[in-house]
Design an enzyme around this catalytic site. Structure first.
Site, short mmCIF file in Angstrom:
data_model
loop_
_atom_site.label_atom_id
_atom_site.label_comp_id
_atom_site.label_asym_id
_atom_site.label_seq_id
_atom_site.Cartn_x
_atom_site.Cartn_y
_atom_site.Cartn_z
N LYS A 36 -11.67 7.20 3.53
CA LYS A 36 -11.45 8.93 2.86
C LYS A 36 -12.40 9.61 2.00
CE LYS A 36 -7.10 5.83 1.88
NZ LYS A 36 -6.25 4.84 0.75
N GLN B 163 -7.19 2.70 -5.22
CA GLN B 163 -7.09 1.51 -4.06
C GLN B 163 -6.97 0.50 -4.18
OE1 GLN B 163 -7.46 2.90 -0.39
NE2 GLN B 163 -6.45 1.31 0.45
N ASP C 114 -1.63 10.00 -3.69
CA ASP C 114 -1.23 8.50 -3.48
C ASP C 114 0.97 9.05 -2.91
OD1 ASP C 114 -2.60 6.77 -1.78
OD2 ASP C 114 -2.76 5.93 -3.26
N1 GUN Z 1 -3.27 -0.08 0.21
C1 GUN Z 1 -2.35 0.16 1.60
N2 GUN Z 1 -2.23 1.16 1.59
C2 GUN Z 1 -2.83 2.17 0.99
C3 GUN Z 1 -2.39 3.35 0.35
O1 GUN Z 1 -2.13 4.37 1.03
N3 GUN Z 1 -2.86 3.82 -0.92
C4 GUN Z 1 -3.92 3.20 -1.70
N4 GUN Z 1 -4.41 3.58 -2.70
N5 GUN Z 1 -3.84 2.06 -1.14
C5 GUN Z 1 -3.53 1.28 -0.74
#
Ligand code: GUN
Length: 303
Positions: A53, A97, A120
């Site tokens: 990311k 995350q 998110d």
């Molecule tokens: N863990 C699994 N998918 C995601 C996501 O889309 N965003 C975040 N922050 N954590 C995740």
């Protein structure tokens, strides 16, 4: 009777198109939006996701930063960090995350993020706006699924859609987005009776269960669009169940593992009209939509 195999939807190519849009939008903004990706601990998958990311952000001309904390970080310390990022006027997007170590309640952390910086789309305010059909920062994977359907020219309005899986991150929000686009949506889950009878009615089938090869050809309507959100790493224990899939069997023999989706790709592609591969389907879309959300958050916040 001869049957055409499904058209494979190339998520990497569609994601590239979104990345070009993001680059153009940053050019128009005249400054580089800042994304901060927070990771706590050393979950192997999270390490890769967070790094990718931040890397993608930098590649597209955003400012991407990884903030990494020890697995022993306290909940209070993480909440204080989120508060600091909320107050920092130079930060446009914050993501923490998941999963988090057990001493930290993810709900408290998500609730603490400023909804205007919640790229998110997990904050209850943004979830509420999404379900009301009002402008918001949509969750990245569900928004990516809709973009894949649009890119392939699949008509959503009036279609019957089945979503298998009811998670807060994928199942529920993708159902809301499909409903907003006037699909007739059924959300299925582990307690759904006669699941196959429901999925066989679906013109659009979204698999977001988190179980390898769960969706079989018998569950799919001929000509349906099948979007596979699952990412599962399987080992030699799966060799027999993958024997019919030449590419995955080869990968398994070579590496000792294979990455497969929630859909039995090799068999379902003989029935479906469209199908997304794993990897290379939904995955690249998630990161592309995160970049798009970061630019949108920057534009709105600084307008
Ligand atoms: N863990 C699994 N998918 C995601 C996501 O889309 N965003 C975040 N922050 N954590 C995740």
């Amino acid at each position: 009777m001869f049957m055409m195999a499904a058209e494979t939807i190339d998520g990497k190519a569609v994601a590239k198109g979104i990345e070009d849009e993001v680059r153009a939008a940053i050019g128009e903004l005249g400054f580089a939006p800042a994304l901060v990706a927070v990771r706590v601990g050393n979950d192997a998958a999270s390490e890769i996701y967070v790094r990718n990311k931040a890397k993608k952000a930098q590649e597209l001309g955003l400012r991407g930063t990884e903030l990494i904390f020890d697995a022993s970080l306290s909940e209070a310390a993480l909440l204080a960090e989120v508060e600091r990022l909320n107050r920092d006027d130079d930060v446009d997007g914050i993501l923490v995350q998941l999963p988090l170590p057990r001493q930290i309640d993810p709900r408290k952390v998500i609730d603490a993020i400023d909804p205007a910086k919640d790229v998110d789309g997990f904050h209850p305010t943004n979830v509420g706006l999404l379900h009301l059909g009002r402008p918001t920062l949509p969750p990245c994977t569900p928004a990516g699924v809709i973009r894949l359907l649009d890119a392939a020219g699949i008509s959503i309005e009036g279609a019957r859609a089945a979503v298998v899986g009811r998670s807060d991150i994928v199942g529920k929000p993708v159902a809301a987005l499909l409903l907003q686009r006037h699909a007739t949506v059924t959300i299925c889950h582990s307690r759904t009776r006669d699941l196959a009878a429901v999925t066989r009615e679906a013109d659009i089938l979204i698999a977001a269960i988190g179980r390898p090869l769960f969706v079989t050809a018998e569950m799919v309507k001929r000509g349906a669009a099948v979007i596979d959100v699952g990412v599962n790493r399987v080992d030699a224990a799966f060799a027999e169940r993958l024997a019919h899939d030449e590419a995955k069997s080869r990968a398994l023999a070579k590496n000792g593992y294979a990455t497969v989706g929630d859909v039995d790709f090799a068999r379902v592609r003989e029935v479906a009209g469209w199908i997304t591969p794993v990897p290379g389907g939904v995955g690249p879309m998630t990161i592309a939509m995160l970049m798009k959300n970061t630019v949108a958050a920057a534009r709105r916040r600084r307008a």
